[in-house]
Motif scaffolding. Structure first.
Motif, PDB file in Angstrom:
ATOM      1  N   LEU A 113       0.839  -1.069  -0.087  1.00 16.09           N
ATOM      2  CA  LEU A 113       0.064  -0.061   0.150  1.00 16.09           C
ATOM      3  C   LEU A 113       0.838   1.165  -0.038  1.00 16.09           C
ATOM      4  O   LEU A 113       1.894   1.238   0.809  1.00 16.09           O
ATOM      5  N   ASN A 114       0.417   2.502  -0.691  1.00 15.45           N
ATOM      6  CA  ASN A 114       1.043   3.612  -0.855  1.00 15.45           C
ATOM      7  C   ASN A 114       0.841   4.178   0.830  1.00 15.45           C
ATOM      8  O   ASN A 114       0.021   3.758   1.605  1.00 15.45           O
ATOM      9  N   ARG A 119      13.036  -0.114 -18.513  1.00 14.85           N
ATOM     10  CA  ARG A 119      12.047   0.357 -17.481  1.00 14.85           C
ATOM     11  C   ARG A 119      10.737  -0.321 -17.615  1.00 14.85           C
ATOM     12  O   ARG A 119      10.035  -0.422 -16.465  1.00 14.85           O
ATOM     13  N   GLY A 120      10.358  -0.869 -18.637  1.00 13.50           N
ATOM     14  CA  GLY A 120       9.247  -1.774 -18.798  1.00 13.50           C
ATOM     15  C   GLY A 120       9.361  -2.820 -17.948  1.00 13.50           C
ATOM     16  O   GLY A 120       8.451  -3.104 -17.171  1.00 13.50           O
ATOM     17  N   GLU A 121      10.666  -3.460 -17.997  1.00 12.96           N
ATOM     18  CA  GLU A 121      10.721  -4.524 -17.153  1.00 12.96           C
ATOM     19  C   GLU A 121      10.751  -4.259 -15.434  1.00 12.96           C
ATOM     20  O   GLU A 121      10.414  -5.034 -14.657  1.00 12.96           O
ATOM     21  N   GLU A 122      11.247  -3.160 -15.321  1.00  9.50           N
ATOM     22  CA  GLU A 122      11.456  -2.898 -13.928  1.00  9.50           C
ATOM     23  C   GLU A 122      10.043  -2.634 -13.359  1.00  9.50           C
ATOM     24  O   GLU A 122       9.690  -2.866 -12.193  1.00  9.50           O
ATOM     25  N   ILE A 174       7.054  -1.022  -7.647  1.00  7.34           N
ATOM     26  CA  ILE A 174       6.015  -0.215  -7.630  1.00  7.34           C
ATOM     27  C   ILE A 174       6.353   1.272  -7.606  1.00  7.34           C
ATOM     28  O   ILE A 174       7.224   1.606  -7.238  1.00  7.34           O
ATOM     29  N   ASP A 175       5.420   2.116  -8.462  1.00  5.45           N
ATOM     30  CA  ASP A 175       5.833   3.539  -8.518  1.00  5.45           C
ATOM     31  C   ASP A 175       5.562   4.405  -7.491  1.00  5.45           C
ATOM     32  O   ASP A 175       5.411   5.438  -7.821  1.00  5.45           O
ATOM     33  N   PHE A 176       5.545   4.163  -6.390  1.00 10.74           N
ATOM     34  CA  PHE A 176       5.273   4.900  -5.332  1.00 10.74           C
ATOM     35  C   PHE A 176       6.590   4.486  -4.218  1.00 10.74           C
ATOM     36  O   PHE A 176       7.001   3.613  -4.466  1.00 10.74           O
ATOM     37  N   GLY A 201       3.450  -6.802  -7.578  1.00 14.86           N
ATOM     38  CA  GLY A 201       4.976  -6.394  -7.267  1.00 14.86           C
ATOM     39  C   GLY A 201       5.228  -6.287  -5.813  1.00 14.86           C
ATOM     40  O   GLY A 201       4.247  -6.275  -4.926  1.00 14.86           O
ATOM     41  N   SER A 202       6.606  -6.403  -5.457  1.00 10.93           N
ATOM     42  CA  SER A 202       6.905  -6.589  -3.986  1.00 10.93           C
ATOM     43  C   SER A 202       8.039  -5.628  -3.910  1.00 10.93           C
ATOM     44  O   SER A 202       8.469  -5.893  -2.850  1.00 10.93           O
ATOM     45  N   THR A 203       8.477  -4.978  -4.707  1.00 12.77           N
ATOM     46  CA  THR A 203       9.723  -3.922  -4.325  1.00 12.77           C
ATOM     47  C   THR A 203       9.282  -2.572  -4.394  1.00 12.77           C
ATOM     48  O   THR A 203       8.564  -2.112  -5.561  1.00 12.77           O
TER      49      THR A 203
END
Lengths: 174, 863
Positions: B546-547, B581-584, B589-591, B685-687
């Motif tokens: 969660l953010n 970037r797509g792979e990453e 996660i983008d937060f 995603g978990s990173t």
């Protein structure tokens, strides 16, 4: 009289196993499990034979004190094992053969069921396997039909309204 | 004869049986040290001939088996070696006496015997004796092997003389009748002059000579004798001995065909392991000649006179197929005699070993099946265990792993049979472990994690229950807990509701004494039991990071980084970067999470059990960043649907954090469940990147909070509403307290205000503040409080517009709802909002003047 019928997958795990004296089910599990050794051995022995000439019926796997264990293997290496009471002398090789053939047909029907995933345990809500009646093994082996999902069952039951009158045997002759 | 030797194999027929026993008090360690050295002399070439003698040593041999020595000479104890401690000369006569007593036990069959005395010194030692050897101690006895070789040679001389004696027995008129113990009384009063009787005597004697020849290393001769014996005995229907003759024939043929041995004990047993059968046959030829020294002896006995042709014929030796047929025949003859059960059993075992080498498993299993049904007298529990274990081993030998496992399990159960006073739980457990491969059960839960379980669930469950019980009775609760957890984890789908209850009940009982851990348990047998994480209790379906809550979400300040935001690549566009970037994005996660702030992960779990499941100590397993996990306890209702669970923790350092899984304590078992191992789990995603700690500001005002929010929070901002009622011309101070509740100093504060009304002109600018005073207190250290004062002064200009009063009165009536409100009263409700971003436009203006005071704060990092 067959006291136990088992369908075993290619990878040697049971798809279906049911015995009539339900109180000592485990005994039959052991019996069928150990009979697989013999089945394996017999299959490997006949492995070289041509496919169309291959005899599916494996014959007597081994006798025990009270029972005789018979085996049958389909071309896709699914095994059928049947345990019969050794005191029953009425069952000769031919009867056993025809029982297996019926079993094979029923198994084919199960495979044709669109709701069945090959490799899953064959479950049945109709716990009425008349293994004690050799003649009935074939037709009534429709108990092998897997448990339907609830809606399908509802549709089926709706279609077969006179469920009680017609009896369960007629149910699958849709 | 009541004690079967389950280890027998066909080539044992050519061995001489020597019993090695201690006399008096000899420590087991010393005895077995010498015994081992003696056993190393298991075959010797007899001097001046190419024959080889094989010796079988036993340290225990029941004398009643010895009585069957005439029947099969390899059952006869021909040599006795005793080992004794003797430290003083005066004990010597006594010791020697004991040796004689010992000799008496096997006296009737012994060819020779030896006494090894350890510890004695003095003049007795000086006297040279053939039957006694003296050694000062157990270390200093290099000549033991030499002594044994001499001893065996002396045995050979006796054997050879007996053989020649019997083979060339010219006193044809009177051949003694050999018989087995239980036959003796049957022959009382029989007509010893009848042809029938004579033939019987001849046949038995011929068979006996065959045995002796085989022992003396004359294989071809023995074959001839056996053949003759079979013919003789068949004609007189002497079934027991006919069986023995046939078995002798089989043994000799097996020895000929399989020089490697069938017992699997020592591969290179014969002739340095390399002799070809043909060569071996040639070597035996000299022996074959010897029997022909006096062919007359044979003719006088009425046996086929022309043995020389028979020796030459290949049919002397049975073909591999014939061996089995003859074994079958022999066994069928044995089975006619109840007292020969042991012989029959041993013959079955020998045949199975031969068949195993021939890779004819089906036939071997028939022999074994027969062996199972041979009913010996009442067996002791120990013998039963031994019998089942051997059956299991033999089934393993022929590749019937399931059958082998079955018998091993029976043996294990026998170890703890209720009739045994001291049940051997340890042995039982060990045997049960050995059955695991036969039931295709591995104790590693990883093997079960892929998809649905496929196996013999009913049988496997039984085995696991037995393992649990055995390990508990062994007094090793850690093992029981491990097995029980395994049972629960892997067989969950097959357990009925009642069984689930029972299993968890007992698991809780065990864990109250010994909590389950994540450590692998090493067993003495070299097996390790890997840990069993409860990934199904509860089942986790969905993991979502969660953010942070909106108020704590970090925002990048453009001004800080300025134009410096540039890609590392000199290219404006590069497909490689885009690809990266797509792979990453897949994993990352983008937060961001912020160091020192409480971060949350939401799991969707459900309880598959038919009762309430208490999960304790549930926390996150992470890597990459130091993470303080704050465990939670939860209680899931029976067979719950998906249930959200939030696990929290605080990152202590910065970097990239990966949520690997979670840990739980269920029924007292600790589990570390890694997401990678969970089947059917959905994760977004978990990173996540953890950025350095940011300041936190808490704002409180001197005015009371407004009861209703005038503007819905748009999610991006955090707002606090306060309200105040003022008359025209009245002024009031609004004190905003700014408290730094974070760990970082606050460095910057910005304040803007906006009146959200269309009647801006009407109200004028009624808010004023002095930011400098507040800014003087900056940077605000953690824990410090700064105040910020806003002056509110209401001054309405009534002169400009006609309908002002009308508007106001409408306001007053419609909104304030005060019955006493006069048309000259002005209601001003300022709204103070502390917010970290620019306020968005709001159209909810109207009746009141809404004021937005935005407070922006930030800090700088000198990095």
């Amino acid at each position: 009289m067959a006291v136990c019928i088992a369908v075993i997958a290619k990878e040697n795990y049971p798809l279906y196993i049911r015995s009539t004296p339900t109180e000592n089910e485990l005994k039959f599990h052991y019996m069928v499990h150990t009979s697989l050794d013999v089945v394996d051995e017999k299959i490997s022995a006949m492995g070289k034979a041509l496919v169309d000439q291959r005899e599916l019926y494996l014959g007597l796997l081994y006798p025990t004190e009270d029972y005789k264990v018979y085996g049958y293997v389909t071309n896709s290496k699914v095994k059928f094992v049947m345990v019969v009471d050794s005191s029953n002398t009425a069952l000769r090789d031919n009867e056993i053969r025809s029982m297996f053939r019926k079993l094979h047909n029923s198994y084919t029907d199960v495979m044709c069921n669109p709701f069945y995933n090959p490799g899953d345990r064959i479950q049945s809500r109709w716990a009425l396997l008349p293994v004690s009646d050799p003649v009935q093994v074939g037709p009534a082996f429709c108990v092998l039909l897997p448990s339907f999902c609830r809606t399908c069952l509802a549709i089926l039951v709706a279609k077969m309204q006179p469920f009680g009158k017609q009896g369960r045997k007629g149910l699958f002759k849709l | 004869m009541s004690v079967p030797d389950y280890m027998q194999c066909a080539e044992d027929h050519q061995t001489l049986l020597v019993v090695v026993q201690p006399v008096g008090i000899v420590s087991e360690e010393n005895f077995f040290r010498i015994y081992k050295r003696i056993c190393s002399v298991s075959q010797i070439s007899v001097r001046d001939s190419q024959r080889v003698l094989y010796i079988r040593y036993r340290h225990h041999y029941p004398p009643e088996n010895n009585e069957w020595g005439d029947f099969q000479t390899h059952r006869k104890v021909v040599g006795l070696i005793t080992i004794t401690d003797c430290f003083s000369a005066k004990d010597w006569p006594q010791t020697f006496e004991k040796f004689h007593v010992q000799k008496e036990i096997y006296g009737s069959t012994l060819y020779d015997s030896r006494l090894f005395v350890f510890g004695l010194q003095g003049e007795i030692v000086e006297q040279p004796r053939t039957d006694v050897a003296f050694y000062p101690n157990y270390e200093d006895c290099q000549t033991v092997e030499k002594r044994i070789e001499d001893f065996i040679e002396s045995l050979f001389i006796v054997l050879e003389s007996k053989r020649l004696d019997r083979a060339t027995d010219k006193s044809g008129d009177k051949i003694p009748l050999l018989c087995v113990p239980f036959e003796k009384k049957d022959f009382v009063g029989l007509d010893t002059d009848s042809r029938h009787y004579k033939k019987r005597c001849q046949g038995r004697m011929r068979k006996h000579v065959g045995d002796l020849c085989l022992q003396a290393g004359m294989l071809q001769d023995s074959l001839v004798h056996y053949h003759m014996s079979v013919e003789l005995l068949r004609s007189v229907n002497d079934f027991l001995w006919l069986g023995a003759a046939l078995e002798g024939l089989c043994s000799a043929s097996v020895i000929y065909h399989y020089p490697g041995g069938t017992g699997g004990k020592s591969g290179a047993r014969r002739f340095q392991g390399s002799a070809l059968p043909a060569e071996a046959a040639n070597r035996h030829r000299p022996g074959a000649q010897e029997v022909l020294i006096d062919p007359g002896a044979l003719t006088t006995n009425g046996i086929n006179p022309d043995t020389s042709t028979e020796i030459g014929r290949a049919k002397n030796c049975l073909s591999p197929e014939d061996i089995i047929d003859k074994y079958k025949e022999a066994i069928s003859y044995y089975s006619k005699y109840k007292n020969a059960g042991v012989i029959e059993l041993e013959a079955c075992i020998k045949a199975v070993r031969v068949l195993a080498i021939q890779k004819r498993s089906m036939e071997a299993s028939e022999f074994l099946q027969n062996a199972v049904y041979i009913n010996l007298r009442q067996l002791s529990e120990e013998e039963k265990i031994q019998r089942y274990s051997v059956l299991s081993e033999l089934y393993e030998l022929i590749g019937f792993h399931r059958k082998s496992a079955f018998f091993k399990r029976v043996a294990a159960m026998q170890c703890v049979a209720p009739s045994i006073a001291e049940p051997g739980w340890r042995a039982c457990y060990k045997l049960l472990l050995e059955t695991l491969p036969g039931y295709s059960l591995s104790l590693d839960p990883k093997d079960f994690s892929r998809g649905t379980h496929r196996g013999w669930a009913a049988v496997q469950m039984r085995l696991l229950h037995e393992l649990v019980y055995a390990s508990r009775r062994m007094g090793n609760p850690a093992l029981s807990v491990r097995h029980l957890s395994f049972l629960l984890q892997t067989m969950l789908d097959f357990l009925s509701d009642q069984e689930k209850k029972d299993v968890t009940q007992s698991l809780e009982n065990y864990t109250s004494k010994c909590p389950g851990t994540m450590e692998p348990i090493a067993l003495p047998g070299g097996l390790t039991l890997p840990p069993v994480p409860f990934t199904k209790l509860p089942i986790v379906r969905h993991v979502k990071l969660l953010n942070l809550p909106a108020s704590l979400r970090p925002h990048k300040m453009k001004s800080l980084l300025g134009q410096n935001v540039s890609t590392k690549s000199p290219f404006i566009y590069s497909p490689i970067i885009a690809h990266n970037r797509g792979e990453e994005r897949n994993k990352k996660i983008d937060f961001q999470w912020v160091q020192g702030d409480v971060c949350e992960v939401q799991l969707m779990v459900y309880n598959p059990m038919p009762f309430e499941l208490r999960v304790e100590n549930m926390g996150l397993l992470t890597s990459g960043v130091e993470f303080e996990s704050l465990p939670a306890a939860l209680s899931l209702p029976a067979e719950s649907g998906l249930y959200p669970v939030t696990l929290v923790g605080v990152p202590q350092t910065t970097g990239t954090i990966t949520v690997n899984g979670y840990h739980t304590t269920v029924f007292g078992v600790f589990s570390d469940c890694l997401l990678d191992n969970l089947p059917g789990i959905k994760t977004s995603g978990s990173t996540v990147e953890v950025i350095p700690a940011l300041p936190r500001l808490q704002i409180s005002t001197s005015l009371p909070r407004s009861a209703h929010s005038l503007q819905p929070s748009s999610g991006d901002e955090i707002s606090t509403n306060v309200s105040v009622q003022l008359y025209n011309g009245e002024s009031q101070q609004l004190i905003i307290k700014l408290e730094n509740i974070g760990m970082e100093p606050l460095e910057k504060l910005e304040v803007t205000s906006k009146v959200l009304t269309t009647k801006e002109k009407l109200y004028g600018d009624f808010l004023s503040w002095k930011l400098e005073e507040t800014l003087a207190q900056f940077p605000l250290q953690p824990g410090k409080v700064a105040t910020f004062t806003i002056n509110i002064k209401v001054k309405l200009d009534f002169s400009c517009q006609e309908n002002l009063l009308q508007d106001l009165s409408d306001d007053g009536i419609s909104v304030s709802g005060f019955p006493l409100s006069s048309p000259f009263r002005q209601v001003v409700r300022p709204r103070v909002e502390g917010k970290p971003v620019n306020p968005p436009e709001s159209n909810k203006a109207g009746d009141y003047s809404h004021v937005k005071v935005s407070v922006k704060y930030s800090c700088f990092f000198l990095s």
